[in-house]
Scaffold this motif. Sequence first.
Motif, PDB file in Angstrom:
ATOM      1  N   ALA A   1     -18.615 -38.570   4.324  1.00 30.67           N
ATOM      2  CA  ALA A   1     -17.656 -39.112   5.286  1.00 30.67           C
ATOM      3  C   ALA A   1     -17.664 -38.263   6.549  1.00 30.67           C
ATOM      4  O   ALA A   1     -17.807 -37.038   6.497  1.00 30.67           O
ATOM      5  CB  ALA A   1     -16.245 -39.139   4.694  1.00 30.67           C
ATOM      6  N   ALA A   2     -17.526 -38.917   7.696  1.00 38.10           N
ATOM      7  CA  ALA A   2     -17.421 -38.227   8.983  1.00 38.10           C
ATOM      8  C   ALA A   2     -16.370 -38.941   9.820  1.00 38.10           C
ATOM      9  O   ALA A   2     -16.229 -40.166   9.743  1.00 38.10           O
ATOM     10  CB  ALA A   2     -18.760 -38.223   9.716  1.00 38.10           C
ATOM     11  N   ILE A   3     -15.619 -38.177  10.609  1.00 32.87           N
ATOM     12  CA  ILE A   3     -14.650 -38.765  11.528  1.00 32.87           C
ATOM     13  C   ILE A   3     -14.894 -38.217  12.931  1.00 32.87           C
ATOM     14  O   ILE A   3     -15.481 -37.138  13.103  1.00 32.87           O
ATOM     15  CB  ILE A   3     -13.193 -38.489  11.106  1.00 32.87           C
ATOM     16  CG1 ILE A   3     -12.881 -36.982  11.105  1.00 32.87           C
ATOM     17  CG2 ILE A   3     -12.902 -39.109   9.748  1.00 32.87           C
ATOM     18  CD1 ILE A   3     -11.421 -36.652  10.821  1.00 32.87           C
ATOM     19  N   ASP A   4     -14.466 -38.992  13.928  1.00 35.39           N
ATOM     20  CA  ASP A   4     -14.534 -38.524  15.305  1.00 35.39           C
ATOM     21  C   ASP A   4     -13.444 -37.482  15.542  1.00 35.39           C
ATOM     22  O   ASP A   4     -12.276 -37.694  15.174  1.00 35.39           O
ATOM     23  CB  ASP A   4     -14.317 -39.683  16.288  1.00 35.39           C
ATOM     24  CG  ASP A   4     -15.504 -40.630  16.348  1.00 35.39           C
ATOM     25  OD1 ASP A   4     -16.650 -40.136  16.333  1.00 35.39           O
ATOM     26  OD2 ASP A   4     -15.280 -41.853  16.436  1.00 35.39           O
ATOM     27  N   ALA A   5     -13.809 -36.367  16.149  1.00 29.48           N
ATOM     28  CA  ALA A   5     -12.812 -35.388  16.554  1.00 29.48           C
ATOM     29  C   ALA A   5     -11.934 -35.988  17.648  1.00 29.48           C
ATOM     30  O   ALA A   5     -12.327 -36.956  18.314  1.00 29.48           O
ATOM     31  CB  ALA A   5     -13.500 -34.118  17.058  1.00 29.48           C
TER      32      ALA A   5
END
Length: 252
Positions: free
Chosen positions: A70-74
């Motif tokens: 999983a990755a999210i935008d900072a």
Amino acid sequence: MHFTAETSSNGVIERNFTLGEITGVLWSAASGTDGAPLILMGHSGGMHKRAPGILSRVHHYVTTCGFTVAAIDAPGHGDRPRNEQDQQWVAALQQARVAGEPIGPIVVEYNSSLAERAVPEWQATLDALQALPEIGAGTPIGYGGMTLGAATGLLLTSVEPRITAAAFGGVLVYEALIEAARRITIPVEFLVPWDDEVIGRDGGLALFDACASEEKALHAYPGRHHQVPGFEVDTSARFFARHLSRATVTPG
């Protein structure tokens, strides 16, 4: 957590999601994810959740190791608008580069703010991910990130007991990160691009020294900023597989 789109390619399922203002992506193996460790990936400053460095790791982690990623935008990155203060920092960075002035102090101030804001967002995202039946509360969790992703990860890992292995690298060090490293006791890998023209190698050495983990490793390799060789991606995958496969997690 609201899933907004889903695609499948080369054995990897990719699902976009939103969680309030947070925008992210969840990648998993098309063959199934039961019991798969979850890797949280933090992107570098100025990048986003689908940055090339993240995508290269995602494909390897999912297809070779069977991980879920999983990755999210900072804040102020990717699909998320910058606030007024962020815009001022970005303008100051651009002006300093044009004038040939040092950007380190600006980057530290900016990244410090971004990392502090991102930590509770990652915790909320992790709560939502663990609520998914295909992940669950007992899934072993790791974190990996470079530069801004490393700054965020150090702060997050120092306060988040659900993370049981982490890999960081290429981060501009400031006191809060040293203090965070002193609170980290899980297995950790530190990556140091030896020829980084933006971030000196001394910071990585200081973080490694400060980290309280009994099991920690420092990987120095020839390379400039954002240049991570493929063998280090494979090494990190084996690091996560080794530690997360033997992790024991008690839900709740």
